[in-house]
Design an enzyme around this catalytic site. Structure first.
Site, PDB file in Angstrom:
ATOM      1  CE  LYS A 101      51.004   3.537   3.561  1.00  0.00           C
ATOM      2  NZ  LYS A 101      51.767   4.479   2.853  1.00  0.00           N
ATOM      3  CB  THR A 102      52.779   5.345   9.980  1.00  0.00           C
ATOM      4  OG1 THR A 102      53.342   4.465   9.366  1.00  0.00           O
ATOM      5  CG2 THR A 102      53.285   5.246  11.601  1.00  0.00           C
ATOM      6  CD  GLU A 124      50.833   2.440   8.079  1.00  0.00           C
ATOM      7  OE1 GLU A 124      51.930   2.651   7.270  1.00  0.00           O
ATOM      8  OE2 GLU A 124      50.906   2.627   9.407  1.00  0.00           O
TER       9      GLU A 124
END
Length: 471
Positions: free
Chosen positions: A124-125, A168
């Site tokens: 995600k990051t 995110e």
């Protein structure tokens, strides 16, 4: 033009954040401060992130004390990690100050904008960061909230004047159910966060709820390769109210990865889009990062951004802190920091580093397990992953928010690693571990500090030992 504080966020004009130094919390605090709110908060210890917030006019207290909460605070913002007995939270209850979960605060920041929410068990990051950097490079001035710093403390979030907000979306506590994105990305779906999810069925149900929040007419970008994502696609494809775009190396993918070529610490990626090949560079190593870049490409296209424009700027992304971040080189040894803490992430990063390492060089790992519950459920798989390294040193479990579980220690991982043929040693002292790993390293080797805890602090110490050894 992006909004300031909307009327619906009147309680956010003087917010107090408990745990303001955390990756998610600090990003929201930063955006609020940039939008004109009078922000305050507290954290357990001082940090570069706290200093970055102070530079924006945010009041940051060190330690948790009821006296830190101003009587005129309009709200108290908390994450799921804040316990009910926190003195500032208890004081807020006494004073009748509204308590707001960070996911609600973040959702409110997206009001009136075009949100992209990036979800998945891993990646995600990185994917959020790739989008933030690419859109910024194109001059679209997005707002963004990321779970890690790009290149400096405090760079995990920004209030931009553009209409796009990239965020995110965290599934760990189901808080991603609060968002209503125009475009949702789901990179993968696996069992994790065992304190909150008892089975894959619960995970699927949670992700289905997230998909159901996508705005009517919006787009779901989802992997065509990862088994959990494939199953989720089957479950949501018939919703009818959104467009589903799959990406990956599968022949069935709408946006198909035709070829990935490793070039040292970068990759060249070729995708098949509308019958034509499009090639671009990803400035970080590994197939999984190449896949993240293609997911970012698909999301940008869904917002109407020309694919060639996006492809040209995706190489602007050069990494996030702790995501295969080069910490330095000493005595001919490179030290790289990895945030990987789930077996899938560990395997992906170790394979990427193996591909970037010379044939006669060794890959050495200093690993710190993260959470007792994760070790209990996935300790064997973590051990199997460590077998990809030439040698490893394993620290004690980093507890984070958890209390110990009887019988669950790093030995669970070490025993599994040795059973898989790995060369691995235990260390209960960080200073000793630094000396051990530095003593093992030879010119040309690559040392990886790995884990989501404070193992990241040991990279510079390893470099110091290597420098001293070479004198």
């Amino acid at each position: 033009m992006a909004p300031g504080l909307p009327q619906s966020m009147a309680s956010m004009d003087r917010p107090h954040f408990i745990g303001i130094g955390g990756a998610g919390m600090s990003g929201i605090a930063k955006i609020l401060a940039q939008r004109g709110a009078k922000v305050a908060g507290s954290d357990a210890r001082d940090s570069a992130t706290a200093e970055a917030l102070r530079a924006l006019g945010v009041t940051v207290h060190i330690g948790h004390d009821a006296a830190h909460l101003a009587a005129d605070a309009s709200s108290v913002v908390v994450s799921s990690a804040i316990r009910a007995d926190n003195p500032e939270l208890a004081r807020a209850t006494e004073l009748g100050i509204p308590v707001v979960h960070r996911s609600d605060a973040l959702a409110s920041l997206m009001d009136g904008l075009r949100p992209i929410a990036v979800a998945g068990t891993h990646g995600k990051t990185t994917t959020t960061s790739m989008l933030a950097v690419a859109l910024s490079t194109l001059g679209l001035d997005p707002s963004y909230a990321i779970g890690g710093d790009l290149d400096a403390p405090g760079s995990n979030a920004l209030h931009g004047d553009g209409e796009i907000f990239v965020a995110e979306a965290d599934e760990s506590d189901r808080s991603f159910h609060k968002y209503a994105p125009e475009v949702a990305i789901i990179l993968n779906v696996e069992l994790d966060h065992h304190a909150n999810y008892a089975s894959m069925d619960e995970i699927y149900e949670s992700f289905e709820t997230f998909v159901g929040k996508v705005k009517p007419g919006g787009t779901l970008v989802i992997s065509a390769d990862q088994p959990g994502a494939i199953e989720l696609t089957k479950r949501v494809r018939d919703l009818g109210r959104l467009k589903v775009v799959t990406y990956g190396e599968s022949d069935t993918a709408d946006l198909r990865i035709h070829k990935i070529t490793a070039r040292g610490l970068t990759s060249e990626v070729t995708v098949l889009l509308d019958g034509k090949l499009l090639t671009f560079t990803v400035s970080v190593p590994g197939r999984h990062y190449a896949g993240n870049a293609v997911a970012a490409l698909a999301a940008g296209i869904a917002l109407g951004i020309p694919s060639r424009n996006l492809a040209a700027v995706l190489k602007s992304y050069t990494g996030v802190k702790r995501r295969l971040q080069l910490k330095g080189e000493a005595a001919g040894v490179q030290v790289i920091d990895s945030y990987a803490h789930h077996p899938t992430e560990m395997t992906a990063d170790l394979e990427a580093m193996r591909a970037a390492t010379a044939p006669d060089a060794r890959l050495l790992v200093l690993f710190q397990p993260h959470l007792f519950s994760r070790t209990q459920e996935l300790g064997k798989e973590m051990g199997d992953a460590l077998a990809l390294a030439d040698s490893s040193v394993v620290l004690d479990i980093y507890p984070a928010r958890e209390d110990p579980i009887p019988g669950i220690t790093s030995a669970v991982i070490i025993d599994a690693a040795r059973a898989a043929g790995a060369e691995v040693a235990a260390s209960h002292d960080k200073a000793e571990a630094v000396r051990t790993i530095a003593g093992m390293a030879k010119p040309g080797d690559l040392v990886l500090t790995m884990g989501a805890g404070d193992v990241t602090d040991l990279g510079p110490q390893i470099l110091d030992h290597l420098s001293n050894q070479s004198k």
